[in-house]
Each structure stands twice: as structure tokens, then as C-alpha cells.
Design an enzyme around this catalytic site. Structure first.
Site, PDB file in Angstrom:
ATOM      1  N   HIS A  50       0.933  -1.241   0.165  1.00  0.00           N
ATOM      2  CA  HIS A  50      -0.189   0.005   0.030  1.00  0.00           C
ATOM      3  C   HIS A  50       0.982   1.265   0.044  1.00  0.00           C
ATOM      4  CE1 HIS A  50      -4.275  -1.877   0.186  1.00  0.00           C
ATOM      5  NE2 HIS A  50      -3.377  -2.478   0.897  1.00  0.00           N
ATOM      6  N   SER A 153      -2.404 -11.184  -8.118  1.00  0.00           N
ATOM      7  CA  SER A 153      -2.450 -10.273  -9.289  1.00  0.00           C
ATOM      8  C   SER A 153      -2.928 -11.388 -10.514  1.00  0.00           C
ATOM      9  CB  SER A 153      -1.040  -9.732  -9.413  1.00  0.00           C
ATOM     10  OG  SER A 153      -0.879  -8.709  -8.591  1.00  0.00           O
ATOM     11  N   ASP A 213       1.588  -4.182  -9.546  1.00  0.00           N
ATOM     12  CA  ASP A 213       1.292  -5.464  -9.966  1.00  0.00           C
ATOM     13  C   ASP A 213       1.768  -5.561 -11.805  1.00  0.00           C
ATOM     14  OD1 ASP A 213       0.274  -5.791  -7.490  1.00  0.00           O
ATOM     15  OD2 ASP A 213      -1.898  -5.917  -7.898  1.00  0.00           O
ATOM     16  N   TYR A 266     -10.199  -0.900  -0.298  1.00  0.00           N
ATOM     17  CA  TYR A 266      -8.888  -0.349  -0.939  1.00  0.00           C
ATOM     18  C   TYR A 266      -9.227   0.817  -1.287  1.00  0.00           C
ATOM     19  CZ  TYR A 266      -5.296  -0.486  -3.981  1.00  0.00           C
ATOM     20  OH  TYR A 266      -3.902  -0.359  -4.686  1.00  0.00           O
TER      21      TYR A 266
HETATM   22  C1  GLA Z   1      -3.062  -4.378  -5.067  1.00  0.00           C
HETATM   23  C2  GLA Z   1      -2.780  -3.133  -5.925  1.00  0.00           C
HETATM   24  C3  GLA Z   1      -1.529  -2.816  -6.068  1.00  0.00           C
HETATM   25  C4  GLA Z   1      -1.021  -2.286  -4.454  1.00  0.00           C
HETATM   26  C5  GLA Z   1      -1.384  -3.442  -3.713  1.00  0.00           C
HETATM   27  C6  GLA Z   1      -0.929  -3.203  -2.285  1.00  0.00           C
HETATM   28  O1  GLA Z   1      -2.344  -5.384  -5.387  1.00  0.00           O
HETATM   29  O2  GLA Z   1      -3.101  -3.797  -7.071  1.00  0.00           O
HETATM   30  O3  GLA Z   1      -1.191  -1.400  -6.691  1.00  0.00           O
HETATM   31  O4  GLA Z   1      -1.388  -1.291  -4.048  1.00  0.00           O
HETATM   32  O5  GLA Z   1      -2.762  -3.845  -3.818  1.00  0.00           O
HETATM   33  O6  GLA Z   1       0.326  -3.121  -1.991  1.00  0.00           O
END
Ligand code: GLA
Length: 433
Positions: A50, A153, A213, A266
Site C-alpha cells: 500500500h 495479481s 502488479d 481498498y
Molecule cells: C493491490 C494493488 C497494488 C498495491 C497492492 C497493495 O495488489 O493492485 O497496486 O496497491 O494492492 O500493496
């Protein structure tokens, strides 16, 4: 989920079979069209959570689970609507989604929402077409083994594999071949691809994610973690140092608590970071994002500018996490596993208490791992609210740890966890043309 490497050939076969079954009898006949097969990996983030959407630092690695896109496509001047269509199908749903790749594309919902990741990327690549009346035309079948909704991801890997497919159609990047030769893509091209894919997810899928990601899925490199500066997008490949025989391994444990970024808190966290930034900028005008803030700024803003409660906690996590991430990259290169582990444990505590993105099942997995012999550190990885943990453990303790997690997690939660060892893999590429 038991092996550490994708059997990429299995995925290619699955996608090819699905393609034949879905489009084989009505194949795109245009002789200017080509058949391509591309792939892109999922990721695990070692530390730096984050922090990407506030211009900070992250330290992820590409893993051996991927999404494969197999199909045929090209570019046509738009004549009639039936000539210029896109059809996509995935092994997860088996139903074909058909649309025209025009600028008036709109997101689909519910059962067809998965197609938004593909459509969103197509929209981003439309600016690469030579003229306004050109259209992407394609039939693609998608297969993958990145566990869905697990924080590894899967969506970024679908976006990036789609992006590479479109680049092949556009003949961008001089058609680099073979996934192991991902160096054939320029650094610039891989970064631009990541930016397009992030934008697709932000704009078309309505998820305000950062760039981590898509970046590591595009730019990942075998044997290396990436220390990414999410402001400049400069990145450094980081190898695990130390003696070969002393090299620990990474174990990923999937809690099987599904998360979905769009529906989770989020977006709330993203907004809270913006709100904390605007308070902090009142005490220090140089603070444009949380990346610029120090602990002193936070203390000043807390005592004199009303930075308190949740906003104070969110800012404290991000500022401390950026510091931990850079320190962890240094320690990793030196083979200082104890320091890496301590930083991972501190990262988890901060995500749990200050950023509040963990959940009881994840905390149980982390506690079980942290208390096991040979473990240096363990933490939640990814967006949170479920998903996976990542643990750095001595090589000869890894299997024991996996058995321990399997047994105790079920005993404590009634749920199953899935564990695998992983190591840094390659980024996206063209598998065959
Ligand atoms: C998800 C989002 C990323 C990042 C993470 C937390 O994977 O896609 O961009 O913010 O959460 O680190």
C-alpha cells in the site's frame, strides 16, 4: 497449488484447445492476421505494501503462475461491424464475449466482468493505431493458473498478457521472441506497457490500484526482485545475496479468503492517503504525496494540524513501510536474512494495526509461521482483506513449515490453505508466433 513453477506448456495446450473449440470452425481468415501466444505472470510482494499509489517503494517478484493468451488477430480498417469484431473466451467461464473495439466500449458487469480487463487494455492500445478508422480484430482464448482473488495479481497478469498480444499485432517492439529472453523488450517498452495496463484497471475496471502488479508482471526478471520507485518508475533488480547453501526460500500461503479490490476497502484506503496528504501539506509544503513525508512531519501534523485517528494511522503505515522496503532491499542483497525477516514482521504489524487491511485468517497464518523454526519473517502480501501470506524461511525448514500451516490453519479456522514455494520468475513475453 503445489508446484512452484507453472507448467506453461499445459496452459498453452489448454488455451489452444479452447481456441479450437470456440473459434476453430469460424476462424479469422484474413491472411494479414497472425497467430500469437503470450503470457504474463502473477506476483508476490515481499514488502512495500500500500505504498505504490502514494509514489513510494515496493519490492515484488514475478512468480511461476501465469496467464496465457492464445489466438489470432490483426488490424482492419472498419468497414462493417461484422468484419471488425473481437471475441474472447476463458477456461474459467467457457462462454464467448464478443464486442467491437471502438472508443465507445463500456465495461460489462457480473458474469462478463472478467472481460473488462481485456477490453480496458484494448482501449489503451487504440492510441497506437495509425488512423481513427483502424480497429483491432481478434479471437483469443485465455488460460491461467494464478489463483483468482488470492492477492497474487491474476487480473494484472491477464492485462499484461493481453497487452503483449496487442503489441504483437501492432508489431511493436520488433516482435521479441521467447519469454526467457524478456531482455529483448526495452526497459522503456515494458514500463509503458505497465502504465497502460494500470490505466486500464483504473479507468475501465474502476479499481484505483497503484502500478506495482502490472509493473512486475511486465518487467519481472528471473532470479531478481524489483525495488520499484513508484514515483520515477525507476527500478533496480535485487538479487538475494549471501552464500548459496545458506539461501532461504519464500513460502506463499493462500488463506482462501477471497478478496476483490474494487469491492474491498481498498478505494477507502486510497482516499484516506489523499486526505492525510492534504493535512500534511499544511505543515510542509513539499509534501505532494505520502512518499515525501517523514515521521517528524507526521508528529508535527498530529500535534498541530489535526492529523489523527485513522488518517494518522494510515500515514504512519505508509511512511514507515517505505523506509522498511528500502532497508529490506539492502539487507536482501547482503544476505542479511534476520534483518529482512524483522522488517517483514514489522510490516505485517503495521498493516494489521495501522493500515487495517488484514483479517483473522491471515493473522493466524502469519502467527503460525512466525512461531515456526527456521522462519525469518512472515507477512500479508498484496492488497489484503484475505489473500496470501509470504514467509522467508530456511530452505530445510520449508516443507515442515508448509505441513505445519496446512494442519494448524485447518485446526484453527476450519478452512484449507494452499501453500507453495516460490522464487523470482521472468516477466511477460511472447511464447510463440
Ligand atoms: C493491490 C494493488 C497494488 C498495491 C497492492 C497493495 O495488489 O493492485 O497496486 O496497491 O494492492 O500493496
Amino acid at each position: 497449488m503445489s508446484s512452484s513453477t507453472t507448467n506453461i506448456q499445459t496452459l498453452i495446450n489448454q488455451a489452444e484447445d479452447l481456441y479450437e473449440k470456440s473459434f476453430g470452425d469460424r476462424e479469422l481468415g484474413n491472411t494479414n492476421f497472425n497467430t500469437f501466444c503470450t503470457s504474463a505472470p502473477g506476483r508476490v510482494n515481499l514488502i512495500g505494501e500500500h505504498t505504490d499509489y502514494t509514489d513510494g517503494f515496493v519490492l515484488p517478484l514475478a512468480i511461476g503462475y501465469s496467464t496465457v493468451v492464445y489466438g489470432r488477430g490483426g488490424i482492419m480498417k472498419s468497414t462493417s461491424s461484422t468484419d471488425t469484431r473481437c471475441r474472447i473466451v476463458s477456461t474459467t467461464t467457457n462462454s464467448i464475449v464478443e464486442f467491437q473495439a471502438t472508443s465507445s466500449l463500456v465495461p460489462l458487469c457480473k458474469s462478463e466482468a472478467w472481460a473488462n480487463y481485456v477490453k480496458g487494455v484494448i482501449l489503451q492500445y487504440m492510441s497506437e493505431l495509425q488512423s481513427a478508422d483502424e480497429r483491432f480484430v481478434l479471437d483469443i482464448a485465455i488460460a491461467g493458473d494464478v489463483p483468482l482473488g488470492s492477492g497474487l495479481s491474476s487480473s494484472a497478469s491477464l492485462e499484461v498478457a493481453t497487452a503483449v498480444f496487442l503489441e504483437c499485432i501492432l508489431n511493436l517492439n520488433n516482435n521479441p521472441y521467447c519469454i526467457d529472453d524478456s531482455l529483448l523488450y526495452t526497459r522503456e517498452a515494458k514500463m509503458e506497457r505497465a502504465k497502460k495496463c494500470q490505466k486500464a484497471e483504473n479507468v475501465f475496471c474502476n479499481v484505483p490500484c497503484g502500478i506495482m502488479d502490472q509493473f512486475v508482471s511486465s518487467c519481472g526478471s528471473r532470479g531478481k526482485l524489483l525495488l520499484i520507485d513508484c514515483r520515477s518508475l525507476d527500478y533496480k533488480e535485487v538479487s538475494m545475496g549471501g552464500e548459496e547453501g545458506d539461501m532461504p526460500v519464500l513460502v506463499v500461503a493462500n488463506s482462501n479468503v477471497k478478496h476483490s479490490l474494487g469491492d474491498s476497502e481498498y478505494p477507502v484506503r486510497v482516499q484516506q492517503c489523499k486526505d492525510a496528504t492534504s493535512i500534511l501539506s499544511n505543515v510542509n509544503q513539499n509534501i505532494q504525496s505520502l512518499r515525501d513525508a517523514t515521521m517528524e512531519d507526521i508528529n508535527t501534523a498530529s500535534s498541530s494540524a489535526g492529523l489523527e485517528g485513522a488518517l494518522l494511522q494510515r500515514a504512519r503505515h505508509v511512511v514507515s513501510e517505505n523506509k522498511r522496503t528500502v532497508e529490506a532491499a539492502n539487507a536482501l542483497e547482503k544476505g542479511d536474512w534476520a534483518t529482512v525477516g524483522t522488517l517483514m514482521n514489522a510490516s505485517h504489524a503495521s498493516m494489521k494495526d495501522d493500515y487495517q487491511v488484514s483479517c483473522p485468517e491471515i493473522d493466524i497464518l502469519v502467527e503460525l509461521a512466525q512461531g515456526y523454526e527456521g522462519v525469518y519473517g512472515s507477512r500479508l502480501t498484496g492488497g489484503g482483506f484475505g489473500g496470501c501470506t509470504v514467509t522467508l524461511v530456511k530452505r530445510d525448514c520449508a516443507q515442515g513449515l508448509i505441513d505445519h500451516l496446512n494442519k494448524e490453519y485447518t485446526a484453527k479456522t476450519g478452512k484449507q490453505c494452499d501453500c507453495f514455494e516460490t522464487s523470482p520468475g521472468s516477466g511477460a513475453g511472447l511464447l510463440m508466433a
